[in-house]
Design a protein around this motif. Structure first.
Motif, PDB file in Angstrom:
ATOM      1  N   ALA A 153     -34.316  -4.015 -15.675  1.00 47.08           N
ATOM      2  CA  ALA A 153     -34.694  -4.064 -14.259  1.00 47.08           C
ATOM      3  C   ALA A 153     -34.406  -5.439 -13.669  1.00 47.08           C
ATOM      4  CB  ALA A 153     -36.171  -3.713 -14.108  1.00 47.08           C
ATOM      5  N   ARG A 156     -30.788  -5.881 -12.673  1.00 42.92           N
ATOM      6  CA  ARG A 156     -30.258  -4.885 -11.739  1.00 42.92           C
ATOM      7  C   ARG A 156     -29.694  -5.513 -10.469  1.00 42.92           C
ATOM      8  NH1 ARG A 156     -30.453  -1.728  -6.732  1.00 42.92           N
ATOM      9  NH2 ARG A 156     -30.151   0.455  -7.344  1.00 42.92           N
ATOM     10  N   ALA A 168     -24.977   0.973 -11.049  1.00 49.01           N
ATOM     11  CA  ALA A 168     -25.657  -0.109 -11.761  1.00 49.01           C
ATOM     12  C   ALA A 168     -26.847   0.434 -12.550  1.00 49.01           C
ATOM     13  CB  ALA A 168     -26.117  -1.172 -10.771  1.00 49.01           C
ATOM     14  N   ASP A 169     -27.601   1.331 -11.918  1.00 48.32           N
ATOM     15  CA  ASP A 169     -28.746   1.935 -12.605  1.00 48.32           C
ATOM     16  C   ASP A 169     -28.313   2.695 -13.851  1.00 48.32           C
ATOM     17  OD1 ASP A 169     -30.519   0.961 -10.713  1.00 48.32           O
ATOM     18  OD2 ASP A 169     -30.420   2.764  -9.467  1.00 48.32           O
ATOM     19  N   LEU A 172     -27.138   0.229 -16.640  1.00 51.12           N
ATOM     20  CA  LEU A 172     -28.263  -0.478 -17.252  1.00 51.12           C
ATOM     21  C   LEU A 172     -29.127   0.474 -18.076  1.00 51.12           C
ATOM     22  CD1 LEU A 172     -29.169  -2.799 -14.267  1.00 51.12           C
ATOM     23  CD2 LEU A 172     -28.503  -3.569 -16.548  1.00 51.12           C
TER      24      LEU A 172
END
Length: 322
Positions: A153, A156, A168-169, A172
């Motif tokens: 997080a 991010r 991106a989420d 990751l």
């Protein structure tokens, strides 16, 4: 002002020393930095900027995302182990490293292999200045999940400046899953410690000579694990009793069944690190009845969550008084 007031009235016996605080912070910083590097590798060409590790650590700290109970407990135990080992070695002249090395050439292959594995595991948990480190595998599964996702997080925003937010989420999250799939609690340092002491017990050699040698070497972890095994309780309650004051140390020694002479050596050898008076501890060793010792043993063998819940509820069946 609220923080200052809370700090001012905090029980001094419960406060971290500056040395413990610095050591815990350094170990935590090193662990987080290592995991950031792992994310960088897994994210490949879309990695976050690699010069913002300290900034990210500060953000996670300020947000309270590093306040993970299991992780802090581990950091504290490693810091306490350093303090305790240094305190014990002050009064002894033996070479601590030779204690474990003596088991490497043992005729019992299980003991030899377990000793070598513990030596190698410990070497990987020291930095170039011989300060302690913790590895990702040392964390409990719950702590690993919390820490990895907190770092993901934290990375991010930087990643989202170069990629679409949803991409991106996904990247990751995928990197976090990959990291967590590698996590293996079986590689914990405590697991290697258990293997050696268990091998000694199976061979019928978890005797007073081993306990005395671990004390002379200042090998606190082996000493406490040995006392725990002989007491038929877990490592955690044994650790709490070892450093929990003279009365609790006395109870641990009685549960372990060591001779009064060895109990005296342990009490004397740990006088600098255990709160309370050595004379008080030996008086407790002598005065504890077998019934009290067995009642305490039964209590400590219960699940820790169950014991904690009973204490919170102030139940009449709480911890036996000794």
């Amino acid at each position: 002002m609220p923080v200052i007031r809370a700090d001012f009235f905090l029980d001094s016996r419960a406060r971290l020393t500056e040395q413990e605080r610095a050591l815990m912070t350094a170990m935590l910083n090193d662990l987080v930095a290592g995991l950031i590097d792992e994310f960088t590798v897994l994210l490949g060409s879309a990695e976050p900027a690699n010069d913002d590790g300290e900034q990210l650590f500060g953000r996670l700290w300020s947000a309270g995302l590093l306040d993970i109970p299991d992780l802090l407990g581990l950091l504290l135990r490693r810091a306490e182990e350093e303090r305790a080992a240094a305190g014990i070695r002050t009064g002894h002249h033996s070479n601590g490293s030779r204690f474990l090395q003596g088991f490497v050439g043992d005729d019992d292959s299980d003991i030899s292999a377990a000793a070598m594995a513990l030596i190698l595991a410990r070497s990987r948990r020291r930095d170039r200045f011989d300060a302690p480190k913790i590895t990702f595998d040392d964390l409990s599964a719950e702590a690993a999940v919390a820490l990895v996702n907190a770092i993901a997080a934290g990375l991010r925003n930087d990643l989202a400046r170069r990629l679409d937010g949803s991409e991106a989420d996904e990247r990751l999250s995928g990197a976090a899953r990959s990291l967590l799939s590698r996590h293996d609690e079986g590689n914990r340092l405590e697991a290697r410690l258990f293997d050696l002491v268990h091998a000694l017990e199976r061979a019928g050699r978890l005797n007073e000579a081993v306990i005395c040698s671990s004390l002379d070497a200042g090998d606190v972890a082996v000493l406490i694990e040995a006392l725990a095994r002989r007491s038929a309780i877990g490592f955690e309650p044994a650790w709490e009793h070892f450093l929990g004051g003279s009365d609790r140390l006395a109870l641990l020694l009685r549960m372990s069944g060591v001779s009064r002479a060895l109990a005296g050596e342990i009490v004397a050898g740990t006088a600098e690190i255990v709160a309370g008076d050595p004379e008080t501890a030996m008086t407790a060793v002598d005065q504890l009845t077998d019934e009290q010792v067995e009642a305490a043993r039964r209590w400590l063998r219960l699940d820790s969550a169950y014991r904690s819940a009973l204490c919170v509820l102030d139940s009449d069946v709480g911890q036996p008084s000794v």
